[in-house]
Write an enzyme that holds these catalytic residues in place. Structure first.
Site, PDB file in Angstrom:
ATOM      1  N   ARG A  69      54.933 -11.733   6.165  1.00  0.00           N
ATOM      2  CA  ARG A  69      55.855 -11.325   4.992  1.00  0.00           C
ATOM      3  C   ARG A  69      57.246 -10.809   5.721  1.00  0.00           C
ATOM      4  O   ARG A  69      57.163  -9.832   6.431  1.00  0.00           O
ATOM      5  CB  ARG A  69      55.345 -10.543   3.975  1.00  0.00           C
ATOM      6  CG  ARG A  69      54.245 -10.992   3.188  1.00  0.00           C
ATOM      7  CD  ARG A  69      53.714 -10.387   1.934  1.00  0.00           C
ATOM      8  NE  ARG A  69      52.482 -10.959   1.577  1.00  0.00           N
ATOM      9  CZ  ARG A  69      51.896 -10.358   0.430  1.00  0.00           C
ATOM     10  NH1 ARG A  69      52.150  -9.361  -0.071  1.00  0.00           N
ATOM     11  NH2 ARG A  69      51.001 -11.115   0.018  1.00  0.00           N
ATOM     12  N   SER A 122      53.792 -12.847  -2.771  1.00  0.00           N
ATOM     13  CA  SER A 122      53.186 -12.184  -4.010  1.00  0.00           C
ATOM     14  C   SER A 122      53.865 -11.390  -4.592  1.00  0.00           C
ATOM     15  O   SER A 122      54.889 -11.778  -5.295  1.00  0.00           O
ATOM     16  CB  SER A 122      51.967 -11.579  -2.968  1.00  0.00           C
ATOM     17  OG  SER A 122      50.849 -11.181  -4.088  1.00  0.00           O
ATOM     18  N   HIS A 123      53.501 -10.050  -4.548  1.00  0.00           N
ATOM     19  CA  HIS A 123      53.872  -8.921  -5.339  1.00  0.00           C
ATOM     20  C   HIS A 123      55.231  -8.521  -4.890  1.00  0.00           C
ATOM     21  O   HIS A 123      55.965  -7.620  -5.574  1.00  0.00           O
ATOM     22  CB  HIS A 123      52.929  -7.737  -5.550  1.00  0.00           C
ATOM     23  CG  HIS A 123      52.658  -6.986  -4.417  1.00  0.00           C
ATOM     24  ND1 HIS A 123      51.938  -7.582  -3.317  1.00  0.00           N
ATOM     25  CD2 HIS A 123      53.306  -5.883  -3.710  1.00  0.00           C
ATOM     26  CE1 HIS A 123      51.822  -6.670  -2.484  1.00  0.00           C
ATOM     27  NE2 HIS A 123      52.685  -5.716  -2.328  1.00  0.00           N
ATOM     28  N   LYS A 155      51.034 -17.836   4.513  1.00  0.00           N
ATOM     29  CA  LYS A 155      49.602 -17.628   4.850  1.00  0.00           C
ATOM     30  C   LYS A 155      48.493 -18.728   4.998  1.00  0.00           C
ATOM     31  O   LYS A 155      48.908 -19.742   4.161  1.00  0.00           O
ATOM     32  CB  LYS A 155      49.205 -16.629   3.645  1.00  0.00           C
ATOM     33  CG  LYS A 155      47.849 -16.333   3.455  1.00  0.00           C
ATOM     34  CD  LYS A 155      47.453 -15.261   2.489  1.00  0.00           C
ATOM     35  CE  LYS A 155      46.948 -16.040   1.138  1.00  0.00           C
ATOM     36  NZ  LYS A 155      46.222 -15.054   0.188  1.00  0.00           N
ATOM     37  N   ASP A 158      50.929 -11.478 -11.074  1.00  0.00           N
ATOM     38  CA  ASP A 158      51.881 -11.031 -10.272  1.00  0.00           C
ATOM     39  C   ASP A 158      52.617 -12.400  -9.735  1.00  0.00           C
ATOM     40  O   ASP A 158      52.395 -13.420 -10.218  1.00  0.00           O
ATOM     41  CB  ASP A 158      51.401 -10.233  -8.908  1.00  0.00           C
ATOM     42  CG  ASP A 158      50.475 -11.027  -8.146  1.00  0.00           C
ATOM     43  OD1 ASP A 158      49.860 -12.010  -8.587  1.00  0.00           O
ATOM     44  OD2 ASP A 158      50.236 -10.643  -6.738  1.00  0.00           O
ATOM     45  N   ASP A 183      47.642 -14.213  -8.089  1.00  0.00           N
ATOM     46  CA  ASP A 183      46.125 -13.541  -8.229  1.00  0.00           C
ATOM     47  C   ASP A 183      45.667 -12.112  -8.491  1.00  0.00           C
ATOM     48  O   ASP A 183      44.903 -11.797  -8.497  1.00  0.00           O
ATOM     49  CB  ASP A 183      45.978 -13.607  -6.621  1.00  0.00           C
ATOM     50  CG  ASP A 183      46.906 -12.998  -5.632  1.00  0.00           C
ATOM     51  OD1 ASP A 183      47.940 -12.384  -6.149  1.00  0.00           O
ATOM     52  OD2 ASP A 183      46.810 -13.061  -4.436  1.00  0.00           O
ATOM     53  N   ARG A 184      46.867 -11.365  -8.929  1.00  0.00           N
ATOM     54  CA  ARG A 184      46.776 -10.072  -9.214  1.00  0.00           C
ATOM     55  C   ARG A 184      46.757 -10.079 -10.866  1.00  0.00           C
ATOM     56  O   ARG A 184      47.367 -10.980 -11.831  1.00  0.00           O
ATOM     57  CB  ARG A 184      47.638  -9.130  -8.947  1.00  0.00           C
ATOM     58  CG  ARG A 184      47.691  -8.795  -7.571  1.00  0.00           C
ATOM     59  CD  ARG A 184      48.827  -7.666  -7.232  1.00  0.00           C
ATOM     60  NE  ARG A 184      48.818  -7.369  -5.749  1.00  0.00           N
ATOM     61  CZ  ARG A 184      49.333  -6.434  -5.186  1.00  0.00           C
ATOM     62  NH1 ARG A 184      49.698  -5.432  -6.085  1.00  0.00           N
ATOM     63  NH2 ARG A 184      49.202  -5.950  -3.762  1.00  0.00           N
ATOM     64  N   GLU A 194      39.817  -4.970  -6.082  1.00  0.00           N
ATOM     65  CA  GLU A 194      40.697  -4.124  -5.260  1.00  0.00           C
ATOM     66  C   GLU A 194      41.419  -3.174  -6.438  1.00  0.00           C
ATOM     67  O   GLU A 194      41.762  -3.642  -7.444  1.00  0.00           O
ATOM     68  CB  GLU A 194      41.751  -4.476  -4.450  1.00  0.00           C
ATOM     69  CG  GLU A 194      41.056  -5.455  -3.197  1.00  0.00           C
ATOM     70  CD  GLU A 194      41.955  -5.715  -2.355  1.00  0.00           C
ATOM     71  OE1 GLU A 194      42.141  -5.090  -1.117  1.00  0.00           O
ATOM     72  OE2 GLU A 194      42.717  -6.972  -2.605  1.00  0.00           O
ATOM     73  N   GLU A 195      41.676  -1.989  -6.118  1.00  0.00           N
ATOM     74  CA  GLU A 195      42.487  -0.982  -6.907  1.00  0.00           C
ATOM     75  C   GLU A 195      43.852  -1.571  -7.151  1.00  0.00           C
ATOM     76  O   GLU A 195      44.216  -1.138  -8.244  1.00  0.00           O
ATOM     77  CB  GLU A 195      42.620   0.411  -6.358  1.00  0.00           C
ATOM     78  CG  GLU A 195      43.118   0.500  -4.746  1.00  0.00           C
ATOM     79  CD  GLU A 195      44.476  -0.034  -4.782  1.00  0.00           C
ATOM     80  OE1 GLU A 195      45.194   0.590  -5.393  1.00  0.00           O
ATOM     81  OE2 GLU A 195      44.772  -0.477  -3.505  1.00  0.00           O
ATOM     82  N   SER A 196      44.312  -2.303  -6.255  1.00  0.00           N
ATOM     83  CA  SER A 196      45.681  -2.938  -6.391  1.00  0.00           C
ATOM     84  C   SER A 196      45.914  -4.140  -7.556  1.00  0.00           C
ATOM     85  O   SER A 196      46.593  -5.008  -7.256  1.00  0.00           O
ATOM     86  CB  SER A 196      46.142  -3.253  -5.132  1.00  0.00           C
ATOM     87  OG  SER A 196      45.373  -4.326  -4.563  1.00  0.00           O
ATOM     88  N   LYS A 213      41.593 -13.494  -4.885  1.00  0.00           N
ATOM     89  CA  LYS A 213      41.500 -12.747  -6.385  1.00  0.00           C
ATOM     90  C   LYS A 213      42.287 -13.651  -7.332  1.00  0.00           C
ATOM     91  O   LYS A 213      42.882 -14.648  -6.892  1.00  0.00           O
ATOM     92  CB  LYS A 213      42.062 -11.560  -6.203  1.00  0.00           C
ATOM     93  CG  LYS A 213      43.726 -11.345  -5.642  1.00  0.00           C
ATOM     94  CD  LYS A 213      43.954  -9.950  -5.273  1.00  0.00           C
ATOM     95  CE  LYS A 213      45.374  -9.711  -4.772  1.00  0.00           C
ATOM     96  NZ  LYS A 213      45.454  -9.699  -3.468  1.00  0.00           N
TER      97      LYS A 213
HETATM   98  C1  VG1 Z   1      48.334  -4.804  -0.860  1.00  0.00           C
HETATM   99  C2  VG1 Z   1      47.020  -4.148  -1.525  1.00  0.00           C
HETATM  100  C3  VG1 Z   1      45.965  -5.034  -1.207  1.00  0.00           C
HETATM  101  C4  VG1 Z   1      46.295  -6.295  -1.429  1.00  0.00           C
HETATM  102  C5  VG1 Z   1      47.312  -7.076  -0.625  1.00  0.00           C
HETATM  103  C6  VG1 Z   1      47.998  -8.412  -0.952  1.00  0.00           C
HETATM  104  O1  VG1 Z   1      48.258  -4.647   0.570  1.00  0.00           O
HETATM  105  O2  VG1 Z   1      47.135  -2.728  -1.370  1.00  0.00           O
HETATM  106  O3  VG1 Z   1      44.782  -4.437  -1.969  1.00  0.00           O
HETATM  107  O4  VG1 Z   1      44.917  -6.937  -1.139  1.00  0.00           O
HETATM  108  O5  VG1 Z   1      48.526  -6.053  -1.042  1.00  0.00           O
HETATM  109  O6  VG1 Z   1      47.900  -8.552  -2.108  1.00  0.00           O
HETATM  110  P1  VG1 Z   1      48.700  -3.316   1.500  1.00  0.00           P
HETATM  111  O7  VG1 Z   1      48.439  -3.612   2.796  1.00  0.00           O
HETATM  112  O8  VG1 Z   1      50.343  -3.317   1.082  1.00  0.00           O
HETATM  113  O9  VG1 Z   1      48.346  -2.047   0.824  1.00  0.00           O
HETATM  114  V1  VG1 Z   1      49.011  -9.811  -2.794  1.00  0.00           V
HETATM  115  O10 VG1 Z   1      48.817  -9.834  -4.658  1.00  0.00           O
HETATM  116  O11 VG1 Z   1      50.414  -8.916  -2.506  1.00  0.00           O
HETATM  117  O12 VG1 Z   1      48.704 -11.241  -2.018  1.00  0.00           O
HETATM  118 CO    CO Z   2      49.394 -11.684  -5.273  1.00  0.00          CO
END
Ligand code: VG1
Ligand code: CO
Length: 543
Positions: free
Chosen positions: A22, A113-114, A126, A277, A281-282, A363-365, A376
């Site tokens: 990214r 992603s987010h 990816k 998101d 996936d979130r 995951e908590e995220s 996810k």
């Molecule tokens: C974050 C989250 C992690 C998640 C990752 C990808 O990673 O904490 O739980 O798997 O994003 O999510 P990091 O390394 O920034 O903490 V997604 O939906 O951005 O692919």
């Molecule tokens: Co995502």
């Protein structure tokens, strides 16, 4: 000659993070930046003759340009067939579903992603392997190593492929098949959930507000919720994917999805709210005037899984990332099934699912999923909740309170300190790591520490070891503070501080989380001196 070879020189820093490479869009716009990474990927993959590749992205700015480049390079690599989502669009869980259904050897997901989108935002790429899941570390390490040596690019010298209508064309010997982005994914959902029960729920007047945040989840949510399940038109809002996400930040949490929260706390609020998101996936699930924490969501889904057709036979086990709360551990223990603790990032769940050791993970995220794909899956989680509401007759809030009644509440919060200078963040982690050997058995900020370590994971299936996956400080009562640096950010470093405390006393379970976690917040400051290193008085985001 239609296949051409161009000289190139390596770029620094093309190391995939938690979920792919990214960078700012402007970085990806540099000549040959994307090409180098894709070439490095193709160089480490075996011969592609007879193989199928899946390509799609979340529709953000630069998606279309990147898709065309990849198609030309995939043809030069010699793939028999490339399946690409119409308009270049595929959600991350849909890529996973398409890879699995069509027996593809892998897929390329274009998404950050987010992370925010648009010309000034982020872009990402990816690779997913043949099980449909993110490439494991041994593959991403090999790709990175290759990016440092790449000197030649191979691609066809051909015109752009028409992507806006479903159909087939050819580049050289490669069939380019533009597919409906929703169809294969929808079929998987129909096989898992009781659509008739969810249809009856909507027919009875149940109201959902699904905020797709102008990202790729919109077409999927609209097709299934409004198209098949009878939710009224307008249930899915911000449904059209936009290159800049309409200026929204499609990271579904109460801070970024504040409009959804406002609707769910208003008079005459809908029964349930949900958001997904950038790449869908979130998920965030919200009850009427009640926010569900992702860790609790995973625990509720696990506890009630056998009420959903796809999981009627029971679940083999569960897995959560290390910083995720232990709510699901408690459920698993009561159910007599194993619970695995993995590093952050979905790639660590793949082996466990392939080996049949776990069925649900999260995951908590704001990420939850199951072995139906190897990513996810935001809409899957929402359909799961709808199925549970429909079959139990309980509200979202009642389902979560049921969990707390039985197992206590894992009060939880994550504090993010964003865009801090990398050297400061590294210094904080270095000092913290250096202090670990002396912390266990002492008291800090009045709290007795049972042990403190740097989480390392040995994959129970292939034995691979991942070190330095986050510092955890665990108290004698099981409360925890976890520190790690983000692997998805593109500006400086982001420090994540995760806080968890178990509250068995029902009369104290409704205390605001930040208040209930006060002592742990003080402990975090005392052991890591977050303010001094970050230069910030408070986190940028608290969820
Ligand atoms: C974050 C989250 C992690 C998640 C990752 C990808 O990673 O904490 O739980 O798997 O994003 O999510 P990091 O390394 O920034 O903490 V997604 O939906 O951005 O692919
Ligand atoms: Co995502």
């Amino acid at each position: 000659m239609p296949i051409i070879t161009l000289p190139t020189t390596p770029f620094e820093g093309q190391r995939p993070g938690t979920s792919g490479l990214r960078k700012k869009v402007t970085v990806f716009q540099q000549s040959r930046y994307l090409e180098n990474f894709v070439q490095a990927l193709f160089d480490v993959l075996p011969d592609a003759s007879g193989q199928t590749l899946v390509v799609g992205g979340d529709g953000r700015f630069h998606n279309r340009v990147a898709v065309q480049t990849i198609l030309r390079m995939a043809a030069a690599k010699g793939y028999a067939r490339v399946l690409v989502g119409q308009g270049g669009i595929l959600s991350t869980p849909a890529v996973s579903a398409v890879i699995r259904k069509h027996g593809a050897s892998g897929g390329i997901v274009l998404s950050a992603s987010h992370n925010p989108g648009g010309p000034d935002g982020d872009f990402g790429i990816k690779y997913n392997v043949s099980n449909g899941g993110p490439a494991p570390e041994k593959v991403t390490d090999a790709i990175y190593a290759r990016t440092q040596q790449v000197t030649q690019l191979h691609m066809t010298d051909t015109a752009d492929v028409a992507l806006d209508a479903v159909g087939s064309s050819r580049i050289e010997g490669t069939d380019i098949v533009v597919i409906d982005p929703v169809a294969d994914y929808a079929e998987v959902m129909r096989g898992l959930f009781d659509f008739a029960a969810i249809r009856r729920l909507f027919a009875s007047g149940f109201r959902l507000r699904y905020d797709a945040m102008c990202a790729v989840g919109g077409p999927y949510a609209k097709a299934l919720l409004e198209g098949e399940l009878g939710a009224p038109a307008g249930t899915v809002v911000n449904a059209a994917p936009m290159e800049d996400f309409g200026g929204l930040h499609p990271d579904p949490n109460p801070v970024n999805a504040e409009d959804l929260i406002a609707h769910l706390f208003a008079d005459n609020a809908p029964d349930m709210g949900a958001a997904s998101d950038g790449d869908a996936d979130r998920n965030m699930v919200v009850g009427r005037r009640f926010v569900v924490s992702p860790s609790d969501s995973l625990a509720v889904l696990a506890a009630h899984a056998s009420k959903v057709p796809g999981y009627r036979a029971g679940i083999a086990g569960v897995a959560r990332s290390m910083p995720t709360s232990t709510a699901v551990d408690r459920v698993a223990k009561a159910m007599g099934i194993p619970c695995f603790e993995t590093p952050t990032g979905w790639k660590f769940f793949g082996n466990l699912m392939d080996a049949g050791k776990v069925t649900l993970c999260g995951e908590e995220s704001y990420g939850t999923g199951s072995n139906h794909v190897r990513e996810k899956d935001g809409l899957w989680a929402v359909l799961f909740w709808l199925n549970l509401v429909a079959t139990t007759g309980q509200t979202v809030e009642q389902l979560v309170r049921g969990l707390w009644n039985e197992h206590g509440r894992c009060v939880y919060s994550r504090h993010d300190y964003e865009a801090i200078p990398t050297d400061k963040a590294d210094a904080l982690m270095r000092e913290l790591r250096a202090s670990l050997p002396t912390l266990g058995g002492t008291s800090v900020a009045g709290l007795p520490i049972a042990f403190a370590d740097d989480f390392a994971y040995t994959d129970p299936v292939d034995g691979s070891v991942s070190q330095r996956q986050g510092v955890r400080i665990v108290l004698t009562d099981g409360s925890r503070v976890v520190f790690r640096l983000s692997g998805t950010g593109t500006e400086g470093a982001t420090l994540r501080v995760y806080l968890e405390r178990h509250e068995p006393d029902a009369s104290r379970q409704d205390l605001p989380a930040q208040e209930a976690l006060e002592p742990l917040i003080a402990l975090a400051e005392a052991v890591a001196q977050v303010r001094r290193y970050t230069g910030m008085d408070r986190p940028s985001v608290m969820t």
